[in-house]
Motif scaffolding. Structure first.
Motif, PDB file in Angstrom:
ATOM      1  N   SER A 197      32.981  32.560 -38.173  1.00 16.80           N
ATOM      2  CA  SER A 197      31.659  32.337 -38.759  1.00 16.80           C
ATOM      3  C   SER A 197      31.274  30.873 -38.660  1.00 16.80           C
ATOM      4  O   SER A 197      30.105  30.535 -38.475  1.00 16.80           O
ATOM      5  CB  SER A 197      31.631  32.785 -40.212  1.00 16.80           C
ATOM      6  OG  SER A 197      31.957  34.135 -40.307  1.00 16.80           O
TER       7      SER A 197
ATOM      8  N   THR B 189      33.597  37.096 -43.855  1.00 16.97           N
ATOM      9  CA  THR B 189      32.449  37.910 -43.458  1.00 16.97           C
ATOM     10  C   THR B 189      32.632  39.352 -43.915  1.00 16.97           C
ATOM     11  O   THR B 189      33.734  39.877 -43.919  1.00 16.97           O
ATOM     12  CB  THR B 189      32.305  37.855 -41.919  1.00 16.97           C
ATOM     13  OG1 THR B 189      32.213  36.490 -41.541  1.00 16.97           O
ATOM     14  CG2 THR B 189      31.075  38.599 -41.447  1.00 16.97           C
TER      15      THR B 189
ATOM     16  N   ASP C  47      28.991  38.127 -35.159  1.00 14.47           N
ATOM     17  CA  ASP C  47      30.160  37.468 -35.745  1.00 14.47           C
ATOM     18  C   ASP C  47      30.883  38.514 -36.604  1.00 14.47           C
ATOM     19  O   ASP C  47      30.451  38.833 -37.705  1.00 14.47           O
ATOM     20  CB  ASP C  47      29.667  36.279 -36.578  1.00 14.47           C
ATOM     21  CG  ASP C  47      30.704  35.760 -37.555  1.00 14.47           C
ATOM     22  OD1 ASP C  47      31.909  35.875 -37.265  1.00 14.47           O
ATOM     23  OD2 ASP C  47      30.300  35.248 -38.616  1.00 14.47           O
TER      24      ASP C  47
HETATM   25 MG   LIG Z   1      33.550  35.220 -40.768  1.00 12.92          MG
END
Ligand SMILES: [Mg+2]
Ligand SMILES: Nc1nc2c(ncn2[C@@H]2O[C@H](COP(=O)(O)OP(=O)(O)OP(=O)(O)O)[C@@H](O)[C@H]2O)c(=O)[nH]1
Lengths: 642, 220
Positions: free
Chosen positions: B34, B51, B74
């Motif tokens: 990320s 994430t 991502d």
């Molecule tokens: Mg991440």
């Protein structure tokens, strides 16, 4: 039947009564030093635990505890007849529903959820601090429930880590409710660890640690082992441990509640004096938050395949979400009331927000939700889906917690599988999550689709919503919205209240909501706020007591007077200054109800808007393509990477 | 920023158009996926949470003859999301497999990801990059530069060591990938049909000029 269901908002109806003497904050000395394990002798299969062969009982461990704790002092707790515990997923749409619910889990008919019948006629109780009136209701005879008084103090199960219990547990020792602090590194042998107000542990049936609210689960594995030994010992006799009470003259009272959900065992060790029923519903939130990330079907499948699987592998990184949930459960009455808190908004503004959402649709979109300040602004739902199953407040709470617990949603647009455990515990929805006002990130949009491939289409909806918000200058209007103060009601002595109506128009499919003003002086400090919530919890436990539910309670506490009242139309908790008289309190409530009536368009989502994204409802909602994604990919690459 | 004249083979795209490039970022949790994505899209660094599912960001890269709009997926490195990552990497034009040079285990994991991709990608179709991140932590390095390099060489991958924190080599990485993606699609004219024309080229929120959008003249 639905009507009735609304009256019973606890996600899980618990038949065991909590010992009444235990939940009164004003009545601490009544419980002698004793530990009682309350058993529920329904077979595990009936509870949906799916444990055909309970793990071998580990008697050694149990005897060890017994010997360290001396002889028992049996003190029978009141216990009404137990009934099979209902499945946690109430309204499964069945194989017919939009969701193609997997039916491997035996579902319990909805009828069984209504719990014990309410007593006829109103029960009113004057609850003065001095009179330990609680002990009144202890004459229940035990019927087919076995009660198992063991030589185990609740603290015994914790004692393998350190020395005796703390002598003084003051209110001040309640945990700080800072957003999700990491307690992972805490020393589990330290006194401070023992003093936490509420511990929560999750372990697997094989006794493997999965989660501990405080301290590292690894360091606690022997504690968890003892808990598991208890659970499996009792299971071997077709019983299930439900709770243990312990305490020494009010100084170190603990309630230990056990709950088994499929292959998981959840344990709450608390000195918060909450009722067993409340603690149980909190554990259910924890279980459901885990399900929201993994689905129940896959949890069950994993443990069917490998009994001693280490679930922490799959929950790695999610401890924060569970920590955050437990902090919210302690500080946000939404969980206690099983209702959703809306941000007060002028109804014209709320309507125009709803219209913006209503216009931005794409096939298979089922829920469009706008959130600000961790409160609901509006929610628009797909018609046919909502006809089959309503959105439970608990599912929304889990979503709100997920979003609030992580800053991950501030990075671009998120597309993630998510399960709504009460809606359907075995399927994933795909959630599009994005803030509408970067970089401030206060207004969050949540779009749920049943189609995992729909990202671009759903992201397009977001652009339309952005556009609509911009032309109406809605973000600025939302920023001005705020909660209200109890003083606005214009009733002197009224400090705070929580009002949950049952009679919202439209119908029973409406999301259960409640309204409540800001907590203001004298409840501005964390400590005082907790104290007020504890009082509410106490009132709530009396209202919802299984053995002796009450309709109206007037409770004179030390620093305030509370009045709780439940009718077929609403549930209301009010807090007054101690100077109030009973007559003036009742008068104040009349005024309060009138005020709420006047303001209800602003306080609640009155007409929950809908849209139709399934052009051919018979096809897409009934078992067709429209159902959320069954987790069919579990085998494909799930564990293949290691 | 898209005013640059486009290459003759793609003149039909018009001035304000760009070609869409789907790029997926894979790797263990915590390696800095990320953070790299944030560098790519906003040239920022801030502490991030793990994430959830997958985050989608975009960035426009101008090469001398074409404008590419990177759509960056991502992914979450946490194991619970592994069953759904195929959803995100399917059909990607480029894939970055990231490891943390200070964590050997993440390098082992990267090799598993590469193997996984080999099962799904046709060789030569997808540009795969191996990325050793966190070069700002040389003192606790566990995976040497050579190790990463030789793994990448053996598989014919782009290789780069980066620091999302300091920004070291991050724009170079994206440009490198952009050139290769461009090259590959030029080589195979048929591929172009798969590129859908984007209606509008827009920087993902942000008016600040980004180093990469300044239509850098570096070319192959
Ligand atoms: Mg991440
Ligand atoms: N020193 C250093 N730290 C970094 C670098 N890149 C990321 N980090 C830190 O590493 C941690 C994890 O970074 P993320 O970018 O969230 O990792 P991720 O790969 O996206 O993790 P998941 O989303 O869980 O898969 C964060 O605390 C970052 O601040 C880097 O180049 N150098």
């Amino acid at each position: 039947m639905e009507e009735e269901h609304q009256d019973r908002e606890q996600p899980e109806i618990v038949r065991c009564s909590e010992p009444q003497s235990h939940c009164s904050p004003d009545d601490t000395d009544s419980l002698k030093a004793a530990a009682t394990i309350t058993l529920d002798n329904t077979s595990p299969a009936e509870q949906g635990c799916g444990t055909e062969d309970p793990p071998p009982c580990k008697l050694d461990a149990l005897q060890e505890i017994s010997s360290t704790n001396g002889p028992s002092e049996p003190e029978p707790e009141p216990e009404p007849e137990p009934e099979p515990q209902p499945q946690p997923q109430p309204q499964g749409p069945g194989g017919e529903g939009p969701l193609e619910a997997s039916s491997d889990q035996g579902k319990v008919g909805a009828g069984e959820e209504n719990g014990p019948s309410e007593p006829e006629g109103p029960a009113v109780e004057d609850d003065q601090p001095e009179n330990a009136s609680d002990s009144a209701s202890t004459d229940n005879t035990l019927e087919d429930s076995s009660e198992f008084v063991v030589t185990v103090l609740a603290r015994g199960s914790l004692e393998d880590q350190g020395e005796g219990p703390s002598s003084e547990l003051s209110e001040a020792s309640s945990p700080a409710q800072a957003p999700a602090p990491s307690h992972r590194d805490e020393d589990v042998t330290a006194e401070s660890w023992r003093r936490h107000r509420k511990h929560v542990f999750v372990l697997s049936e094989a006794g493997k640690p999965i989660y501990s609210r405080y301290g590292n689960e690894e360091a606690l594995s022997s504690t968890m082992g003892v808990m598991m030994a208890l659970v499996s010992f009792v299971q071997s006799g077709d019983n299930t441990i439900r709770s243990i009470y312990s305490g020494e003259h009010g100084t170190d009272e603990h309630t230990v509640v056990f709950m088994q959900q499929g292959p998981l065992v959840l344990v709450s060790v608390s000195c918060s004096r909450q009722s067993e029923q409340q603690l149980r519903s909190e554990l259910l939130y924890v279980y459901n938050q885990i399900v929201s990330m993994l689905t129940q079907a896959s949890i069950n499948r994993i443990f069917e395949r490998k009994k001693n699987y280490d679930l922490r592998r799959l929950l790695a990184g999610s401890e924060k979400i569970l920590d955050g949930l437990l902090n919210l459960v302690d500080s946000d009455p939404s969980f206690l009331l099983s209702a959703v808190h809306c941000l007060p908004l002028a109804s014209s503004l709320r309507d125009s927000l709803s219209q913006i959402l209503q216009k931005a649709i794409t096939p298979n979109l089922v829920f469009s939700i706008l959130i600000a300040k961790n409160q609901l602004l509006t929610i628009v739902q797909e018609k046919t889906v909502i006809e089959d199953a309503r959105l439970e407040p608990a599912d929304l709470h889990l979503l709100l917690n997920l979003i609030g617990a992580s800053s991950a949603f501030q990075a671009g647009e998120i597309w993630t599988p998510i399960c709504l455990p009460l809606f359907n515990p075995d399927c994933y929805f795909y959630a599009y999550i994005s803030y509408l006002d970067p970089p401030d990130c206060t207004v969050c949009l949540l779009l749920l689709s049943t189609d995992k491939e729909a990202f671009y289409a759903v992201a397009d909806c977001k652009r339309k919503i952005d556009e609509g918000m911009r032309t109406q200058n809605a973000l600025r209007a939302i920023a001005k919205a705020q909660s209200y103060s109890a003083s606005q009601v214009g009733v002197s002595d009224l400090r705070h209240f929580m009002y949950k109506p049952f009679d919202v128009p439209d119908n029973h499919r409406q999301l259960t909501q409640f309204t409540s003003p800001e907590m203001e002086a004298p409840y501005s400090s964390e400590e005082e706020r907790t104290r007020l919530l504890d009082l509410y919890r106490y009132m709530h436990s009396r209202i919802h007591s299984n053995s002796r539910p009450l309709k109206l309670i007037y409770h004179v506490a030390e620093r305030e007077t509370l009045l709780a009242w439940v009718t077929s139309k609403f549930e209301l908790y009010t807090c007054f200054s101690p100077l109030v008289t009973k007559a003036s309190a009742i008068n104040a409530i009349t005024k309060l109800l009138r005020w709420i009536k006047k303001e209800e368009d602003r306080l609640f989502i009155r007409n929950p808007p809908k849209y139709s994204t399934t052009p051919n409802p018979s096809k897409s909602s009934r078992g067709g393509k429209g159902g959320p994604d069954r987790q069919d990919t579990t085998d494909n690459g799930f564990l293949s990477l290691l | 920023m898209a005013e640059k004249k486009v290459g003759s083979r793609r003149e039909f795209l018009g001035k304000a158009s760009a070609l869409r490039v789907k790029m997926v970022i894979l790797g263990s949790s915590g390696v800095g996926k990320s953070s790299l994505a944030l560098r790519f899209s906003k040239d920022e660094f801030k502490n991030s949470s793990p994430t959830v599912g997958c985050a989608y960001l975009t960035q426009v890269v101008c090469l001398h003859d074409v404008t590419l709009r990177f759509e960056i997926w991502d992914t979450a490195g946490q194991e619970k999301y592994h069953s759904v990552t195929p959803l995100y990497y399917r059909g990607a034009h480029a894939a970055l497999v990231v490891y943390d040079i200070s964590k050997r285990e993440s390098f082992v994991r990267a090799q598993l990801w590469l193997r996984e991709l080999e099962k799904h990608y046709i060789p030569g179709e997808t540009v795969v990059g191996l990325v050793g991140n966190k070069t700002d932590l040389p003192n606790i390095r566990q995976v040497s530069l050579q190790e990463g390099q030789s793994l990448a060489e053996s598989k014919g991958l782009v290789f780069m060591e980066t620091s999302a924190k300091s920004g070291e080599q991050t724009s170079e990485l994206l440009l490198n990938i952009a050139h290769r993606v461009n090259q590959r699609t030029m080589d195979k004219d048929r591929d172009l049909t798969e590129w859908r024309e984007a209606e509008c080229v827009e920087l993902y929120q942000g008016n600040r000029p980004h180093p990469l959008t300044a239509c850098c003249p570096i070319g192959p």
